[in-house]
Design a protein around this motif. Sequence first.
Motif, short mmCIF file in Angstrom:
data_model
loop_
_atom_site.label_atom_id
_atom_site.label_comp_id
_atom_site.label_asym_id
_atom_site.label_seq_id
_atom_site.Cartn_x
_atom_site.Cartn_y
_atom_site.Cartn_z
N MET A 63 0.83 -1.21 0.00
CA MET A 63 0.00 0.00 0.00
C MET A 63 0.86 1.25 0.00
O MET A 63 0.64 2.19 -0.74
N SER A 64 1.87 1.28 0.86
CA SER A 64 2.72 2.46 0.97
C SER A 64 3.97 2.36 0.11
O SER A 64 4.70 3.33 -0.01
N GLY A 65 4.21 1.19 -0.47
CA GLY A 65 5.40 1.00 -1.28
C GLY A 65 6.67 0.85 -0.48
O GLY A 65 7.76 1.03 -1.02
N ILE A 66 6.58 0.52 0.79
CA ILE A 66 7.76 0.35 1.64
C ILE A 66 8.29 -1.07 1.49
O ILE A 66 7.58 -2.04 1.76
N GLN A 80 5.72 8.72 1.31
CA GLN A 80 5.11 7.69 2.15
C GLN A 80 4.54 8.29 3.43
O GLN A 80 3.44 7.93 3.85
N TYR A 81 5.28 9.22 4.01
CA TYR A 81 4.80 9.85 5.25
C TYR A 81 3.51 10.62 5.00
O TYR A 81 2.56 10.55 5.77
N ALA A 82 3.45 11.35 3.89
CA ALA A 82 2.26 12.12 3.56
C ALA A 82 1.07 11.21 3.28
O ALA A 82 -0.07 11.50 3.68
N GLN A 83 1.31 10.11 2.60
CA GLN A 83 0.24 9.17 2.25
C GLN A 83 -0.44 8.60 3.49
O GLN A 83 -1.66 8.45 3.53
N ASN A 129 1.69 3.10 13.79
CA ASN A 129 0.35 2.61 14.11
C ASN A 129 -0.63 2.84 12.96
O ASN A 129 -1.44 1.97 12.63
N ALA A 130 -0.57 4.02 12.36
CA ALA A 130 -1.47 4.33 11.26
C ALA A 130 -1.23 3.41 10.06
O ALA A 130 -2.18 2.94 9.41
N LEU A 131 0.05 3.14 9.74
CA LEU A 131 0.38 2.24 8.64
C LEU A 131 -0.10 0.82 8.96
O LEU A 131 -0.62 0.13 8.07
N SER A 132 0.05 0.40 10.20
CA SER A 132 -0.42 -0.93 10.59
C SER A 132 -1.93 -1.04 10.39
O SER A 132 -2.43 -2.02 9.81
N GLU A 133 -2.67 -0.05 10.87
CA GLU A 133 -4.13 -0.08 10.74
C GLU A 133 -4.55 -0.04 9.27
O GLU A 133 -5.47 -0.77 8.87
N ARG A 134 -3.87 0.78 8.47
CA ARG A 134 -4.19 0.87 7.04
C ARG A 134 -3.92 -0.47 6.35
O ARG A 134 -4.58 -0.80 5.36
N SER A 135 -2.97 -1.23 6.87
CA SER A 135 -2.58 -2.51 6.27
C SER A 135 -3.31 -3.70 6.87
O SER A 135 -3.00 -4.85 6.54
N GLY A 136 -4.24 -3.45 7.80
CA GLY A 136 -5.00 -4.53 8.41
C GLY A 136 -4.23 -5.31 9.46
O GLY A 136 -4.54 -6.47 9.72
N MET A 137 -3.25 -4.68 10.07
CA MET A 137 -2.43 -5.32 11.11
C MET A 137 -2.73 -4.72 12.47
O MET A 137 -3.31 -3.64 12.59
N THR A 138 -2.32 -5.44 13.51
CA THR A 138 -2.48 -4.96 14.87
C THR A 138 -1.39 -3.94 15.18
O THR A 138 -0.20 -4.24 15.05
#
Length: 219
Positions: A1-4, A43-46, A75-84
């Motif tokens: 999603m973020s390309g990381i 990535q940070y902005a996204q 935390n925000a990236l985790s939630e966006r990716s469906g992770m805890t």
Amino acid sequence: MSGIELVDIPPGRVTLSDRRTQRSWPVEVGPYQLAAVPVTRSQYAQISGCRPDGIREDRLPADSVSWYEAIRFCNALSERSGMTPAYRIGGDDQVDRIAAADGYRLPTEAEWEYACRAGTTGPRYGTLDDIAWYRGNFDDRLPEVGTKQPNAWGLHDMLGTVWEWCWDLYDPDVYGSYRVLRGGGWFDEHWSCRASVRRRSHPTVRLDDIGFRIARSAL
């Protein structure tokens, strides 16, 4: 999603050291994943909705980000990716790590140095001008990520470019809530761009030579 892009890091052992206290201590490191480059402004902005300094060069590192902001990004990236999410954040800015979480997080200091060294034992994993942007070779502007040679494990910019936040407290008995920074930055002299160098700063600090990269536990 973020390309990381995350790199698999094998388990191992690293010895940390501190020049101020003349202390060294070994740490066993389990398997984990670490981003190949620092988090970029794009990535940070996204994920956060905020673009550091409002500048649109997407391959620049996300600098001027505080430790707390890096935690919230994870935390925000985790939630966006469906992770805890890996962190529990209290109303008083108390942050606790959730060990069993599968989400993104900051590396520990030991994980950072172990990954930086990538099996090497010297101060650096290569010739400094080939692997890092620092005061001796930068051209008066923030360098893009991933433009210098990676280490043996495929990690770029572990030295130079921007200092990187780690999870750890630096020395709570002396410096309270100050957190560890590693790697050296674009404005540092060569002696700061070494695998063992430790720096500290308050978790609310934002500086144009401080960024971060993310990790994820192997569960």
